[in-house]
Design an enzyme around this catalytic site. Structure first.
Site, PDB file in Angstrom:
ATOM      1  N   ASN A   9     -36.821 -19.869   4.426  1.00  0.00           N
ATOM      2  CA  ASN A   9     -35.297 -19.983   4.860  1.00  0.00           C
ATOM      3  C   ASN A   9     -34.696 -20.453   3.494  1.00  0.00           C
ATOM      4  OD1 ASN A   9     -32.995 -20.863   5.590  1.00  0.00           O
ATOM      5  ND2 ASN A   9     -33.699 -22.436   6.987  1.00  0.00           N
ATOM      6  N   TRP A  10     -33.888 -19.445   2.879  1.00  0.00           N
ATOM      7  CA  TRP A  10     -33.310 -19.748   1.502  1.00  0.00           C
ATOM      8  C   TRP A  10     -32.044 -20.364   1.795  1.00  0.00           C
ATOM      9  CZ3 TRP A  10     -32.917 -14.270  -1.310  1.00  0.00           C
ATOM     10  CH2 TRP A  10     -34.223 -13.826  -1.693  1.00  0.00           C
ATOM     11  N   GLU A 100     -29.441 -28.048  10.655  1.00  0.00           N
ATOM     12  CA  GLU A 100     -28.485 -28.128   9.845  1.00  0.00           C
ATOM     13  C   GLU A 100     -27.279 -27.694  10.622  1.00  0.00           C
ATOM     14  OE1 GLU A 100     -30.179 -26.303   6.285  1.00  0.00           O
ATOM     15  OE2 GLU A 100     -31.456 -28.143   6.293  1.00  0.00           O
ATOM     16  N   GLU A 170     -39.184 -28.684  13.337  1.00  0.00           N
ATOM     17  CA  GLU A 170     -38.831 -29.096  12.135  1.00  0.00           C
ATOM     18  C   GLU A 170     -38.334 -30.568  12.182  1.00  0.00           C
ATOM     19  OE1 GLU A 170     -37.884 -25.747   9.324  1.00  0.00           O
ATOM     20  OE2 GLU A 170     -36.198 -26.222  10.229  1.00  0.00           O
ATOM     21  N   GLY A 176     -36.163 -31.390   3.574  1.00  0.00           N
ATOM     22  CA  GLY A 176     -35.509 -31.708   2.119  1.00  0.00           C
ATOM     23  C   GLY A 176     -35.808 -32.961   1.952  1.00  0.00           C
ATOM     24  N   SER A 216     -40.484 -29.975   4.158  1.00  0.00           N
ATOM     25  CA  SER A 216     -41.278 -30.355   3.001  1.00  0.00           C
ATOM     26  C   SER A 216     -42.731 -29.666   3.021  1.00  0.00           C
ATOM     27  CB  SER A 216     -41.144 -31.849   2.888  1.00  0.00           C
ATOM     28  OG  SER A 216     -39.994 -32.269   2.688  1.00  0.00           O
ATOM     29  N   GLY A 237     -38.221 -24.283   3.418  1.00  0.00           N
ATOM     30  CA  GLY A 237     -36.932 -24.451   2.681  1.00  0.00           C
ATOM     31  C   GLY A 237     -37.132 -24.455   1.042  1.00  0.00           C
ATOM     32  N   GLY A 238     -37.123 -25.344   0.495  1.00  0.00           N
ATOM     33  CA  GLY A 238     -37.203 -25.482  -1.046  1.00  0.00           C
ATOM     34  C   GLY A 238     -38.347 -24.830  -1.594  1.00  0.00           C
TER      35      GLY A 238
HETATM   36  P1  13P Z   1     -37.507 -28.018   3.411  1.00  0.00           P
HETATM   37  O1  13P Z   1     -38.893 -27.240   3.362  1.00  0.00           O
HETATM   38  O2  13P Z   1     -36.729 -27.870   2.116  1.00  0.00           O
HETATM   39  O3  13P Z   1     -37.753 -29.540   3.708  1.00  0.00           O
HETATM   40  O4  13P Z   1     -36.549 -27.403   4.401  1.00  0.00           O
HETATM   41  C1  13P Z   1     -37.261 -27.133   5.537  1.00  0.00           C
HETATM   42  C2  13P Z   1     -36.372 -26.315   6.607  1.00  0.00           C
HETATM   43  O5  13P Z   1     -35.283 -26.857   6.901  1.00  0.00           O
HETATM   44  C3  13P Z   1     -36.700 -24.799   6.810  1.00  0.00           C
HETATM   45  O6  13P Z   1     -35.903 -24.317   7.778  1.00  0.00           O
END
Ligand code: 13P
Length: 254
Positions: A9-10, A100, A170, A176, A216, A237-238
């Site tokens: 997920n960018w 989000e 999640e 994050g 994470s 994400g990251g």
């Molecule tokens: P992170 O991997 O940056 O914690 O984000 C997770 C996320 O929200 C994927 O949709």
């Protein structure tokens, strides 16, 4: 065997050129997916077609996802993108109800039910996100909170439709933050969610629905998380923005 999935997920990161470069670097690694494994890239709308033409080839099991769609079919909703539009450019997956979007765009379980229906009507597999905030976890109420998200957004679906979903758990406190759920916390929640699905739809349908963990996920913890029997991969994400990290996560699928 149910699908095992590495989903990137960018979010709202990377320019078009940076996105192309990242995909090139990942594709150069030629990570082979087994039949039951998929890699999915959830990219910003303007990059969907570029990403699709880069990654969707017959032999690789790589796909593209949108990060969202609107909860109405069509009409005067300036700036929004419909599920039908995504289908018209052959997008097969869409992230629905990311925390989000729930938080910053006031998405509710009811609007997410509408999005889910529109995706399914347009042959798009929803990657349906659920997960509790820290206060709910601290109060020990995470199970009922997350089960309610599923019930209010998904349980109007008949079993044959529910069987096609992908769910991503999640926990918001892990997104994050660098604070990953422990393997015990992840497995416990995933097993619980599968039991909630089984109660509604029966064991066979529940056993077919991939449940991804997000929050994470890193190159260093992916294998341990994915080894849990009810964790069927990750929504990342990251770490999905760094080629080497995401390649390691793809390779960690079971
Ligand atoms: P992170 O991997 O940056 O914690 O984000 C997770 C996320 O929200 C994927 O949709």
């Amino acid at each position: 065997m149910r699908k095992q999935i590495a989903a990137a997920n960018w979010k709202m990161n990377l320019t078009f050129q940076q996105g192309e470069k990242l995909l090139d670097d990942i594709l150069d690694a030629e990570v082979k997916m087994a039949d039951h494994q998929l890699t999915i890239f959830a990219v910003p709308y303007p990059y969907l077609l570029m990403t699709r033409s880069e990654v969707e080839t017959d032999e690789q099991n790589y796909y593209v996802a949108a990060q969202n769609c609107y909860h109405k079919k069509s009409g005067a909703y300036t700036g929004e993108v419909s599920a039908e539009m995504l289908h018209s450019i052959n997008i097969k997956y869409c992230v629905i109800g990311h925390s989000e979007r729930r938080e910053y765009f006031n998405e509710t379980n009811a609007t997410l039910a509408e999005k889910t229906d529109l995706c399914l009507a347009n042959f798009i597999t929803p990657i349906f996100c659920c997960g509790e905030p820290l206060s709910i976890r601290e109060a020990g109420k995470q199970n009922e909170y997350v089960a309610n998200q599923l019930k209010e957004s998904l349980f109007h679906l008949p079993a044959e439709k529910a069987a096609t979903l992908i769910i991503a758990y999640e926990p918001i406190w892990a997104i994050g933050t660098g604070k990953t759920a422990t393997t015990e916390q992840a497995q416990e929640m995933h097993r619980y969610l599968r039991s909630v699905l089984a109660e509604k739809y029966g064991d066979i349908t529940a056993s077919e629905i991939p449940i991804l963990y997000g929050g994470s996920v890193k190159a260093g913890n992916a294998a341990e998380l994915f080894a849990c029997p009810d964790v069927d991969g990750g929504l990342v994400g990251g770490a999905s923005l760094v080629a080497g990290d995401f390649i390691a996560i793809m390779k960690a699928l079971k």
